[in-house]
Design a protein around this motif. Sequence first.
Motif, PDB file in Angstrom:
ATOM      1  N   SER A  49       9.818   2.712   3.938  1.00 32.66           N
ATOM      2  CA  SER A  49       9.991   3.890   5.125  1.00 32.66           C
ATOM      3  C   SER A  49      11.365   3.891   5.397  1.00 32.66           C
ATOM      4  N   THR A 101       6.655   3.679  -1.414  1.00 40.27           N
ATOM      5  CA  THR A 101       6.510   4.337  -2.337  1.00 40.27           C
ATOM      6  C   THR A 101       6.563   3.552  -3.711  1.00 40.27           C
ATOM      7  N   ASP A 160       0.853  -1.092  -0.026  1.00 40.72           N
ATOM      8  CA  ASP A 160       0.264  -0.111   0.184  1.00 40.72           C
ATOM      9  C   ASP A 160       0.810   1.416   0.118  1.00 40.72           C
ATOM     10  N   THR A 170       1.007   3.700   2.059  1.00 43.51           N
ATOM     11  CA  THR A 170       1.206   4.065   3.340  1.00 43.51           C
ATOM     12  C   THR A 170       2.427   3.292   4.063  1.00 43.51           C
ATOM     13  N   GLU A 171       2.801   2.252   3.185  1.00 42.92           N
ATOM     14  CA  GLU A 171       4.157   1.623   3.640  1.00 42.92           C
ATOM     15  C   GLU A 171       5.201   1.391   2.786  1.00 42.92           C
TER      16      GLU A 171
END
Length: 611
Positions: free
Chosen positions: A262, A197, A192, A194-195
């Motif tokens: 991240s 790029t 996703d 959110t975790e």
Amino acid sequence: MRKLQYFFLAVAAVLATLQEVRSHGDQPLSKIAVHKAVSALHAHAYVKASPTILGLKGQYSEWVTLDFSSPNPSIDDWIGVFSPANFSASTCPPETPSTSAPFLCSAPIKYQYANYTSPRYKDTGKGFLKLQLINQRSDFSFALFSGGLSNPKLVAVSNKIAFKNPKAPVYPRLAQGKLWNEMTVTWTSGYDITEATPFVEWGSKGELVRSSAGTLNFDRNSLCGAPARTVGWRDPGFIHTAFLKELWPNTVYTYKVGHRLSNDSSILSQEYQFRASPYPGQNSVQRVVIFGDMGKDEADGSNEYNNFQRGSLNTTKQLIQDLKNIDIVFHIGDICYANGYISQWDQFTAQVEPIASAVPYMIASGNHERDWPGTGSFYGTTDSGGECGVLAQTMFYVPAENRAKFWYSTDYGMFRFCIADTEHDWREGTEQYEFIENCLASVDRQKQPWLIFLAHRVLGYSSASFYVAEGSFEEPMGRESLQKLWQKYKVDIAVYGHVHNYERTCPIYQNICINKEKHYYKGSLNGTIHVVAGGGGASLATFAPVQTKWSIVKDYDYGFVKLTAFDRSNLLFEYKKSRDGKVYDSFRISRDYRDILACAVDSCPSTTLAS
């Protein structure tokens, strides 16, 4: 009198097969009565799967060996592959608050009979099986069932196995962008935004840049009905698309798809490469492959349609073997026949990955992708299994203004392709009709002399049994509005799928052959050659016994067509069979630009100022 009796018998036979032809067979996974499954675990039954960790060398496909045993073996025992591995009732949402979840709420992603490679299984109770798994973002387990597909009883469950990185970026698929010097790359992952790029690392001659990618996904509520929203549902993961812009024509680029985590580390795929499209009108050799209705098949023999053969794998194999001589591919509808069993889209993108990762893989919308009652499709059938176009328009990119309306145009060198969406209304006065006329009218034929019309359903001419039974020789209302556009703008070739065979017409207009030549056309065609190329791999469709004057070649077999433009004056058309890749039908067109300018029947005004 006898001739009349024979005719009525022939029509009756055609009508008898009509339903069978239309259905294309049942999706194999739909034969499993998931809602009837019960637990009958036996202490002395087992299934053992190895290896437990897959993809240790970065591969996204691997073979797994199963050893299994049952104290009460039967010839209808079968093995199901489940992913995620935990398929108990705890993962099943109830249909309504007042009902409880069923014992099983999802179909397996694959299945095979226990005696498939162990013919003595019924006597010994022991067997082994080799199955091919692909990385599908989750772990796997294998279950032994008795009771056949109609009354499944769970006898044993295996250990869990998984790929080393289940979320890895996989199955890149190229497509032309909205501009001629733009290539899009779409891939699937478990990441996703959110975790991680998403990006594409790409360039030529060692000069690499990173382009960001957009991310799409969907849930059950995005779909329209069962089985897509029920037993066929499986999380599709995240679909990423990047746009590689301002490409130099004909330049070879390398690329990797990946994700930046991240902690600033990156996960990258293996390296791929593609050749950028030629400049529109560029005078060079350009090679195009077109087919419809390929579907998917399993190399391990699982999930077979009763009436499907290896046409799908054979077509895929032939294209891979000849990939150095292919520049762009058009798969014109009925992509994988998932029919609402979402896991099958992963299986298909894995099957075509060697092709789609190297050349633009352009698709059109078919009935098995789009049609569902009450959702705006032109046809009210349930052929999409509740997908109603969501999977096709998310899993693959097309340069349409609105991907829910799957019509678009694309230029490739000396070719202009106008791709229709037969699952939406194409008749005169509609938005799509306006698009089709604009696509045909706006091409500069001096620079792009080869004008090709593509669509899934047959809007032109076909001798298929079910069309003849309808008395139409085409999709009803198919050419009523469109044939005047094909004639006015001098469309060279129109290619369709939907009918699972091969057929070629003469250059034709309003049921009349304008040119009697069959293999070498010089000068103006004066009509459009219509081709059915629906033999990509799905169950074959019969021809009616009726003989028409416009049908030149018919073939009841699997195959695809290839167009080779040598220059602006010479085009070669070939029909190749999937079983051996050899040419079984061909013709050539040789002409000058002035031949395109010349008037044909109904293609120029009846009077001019000069007259």
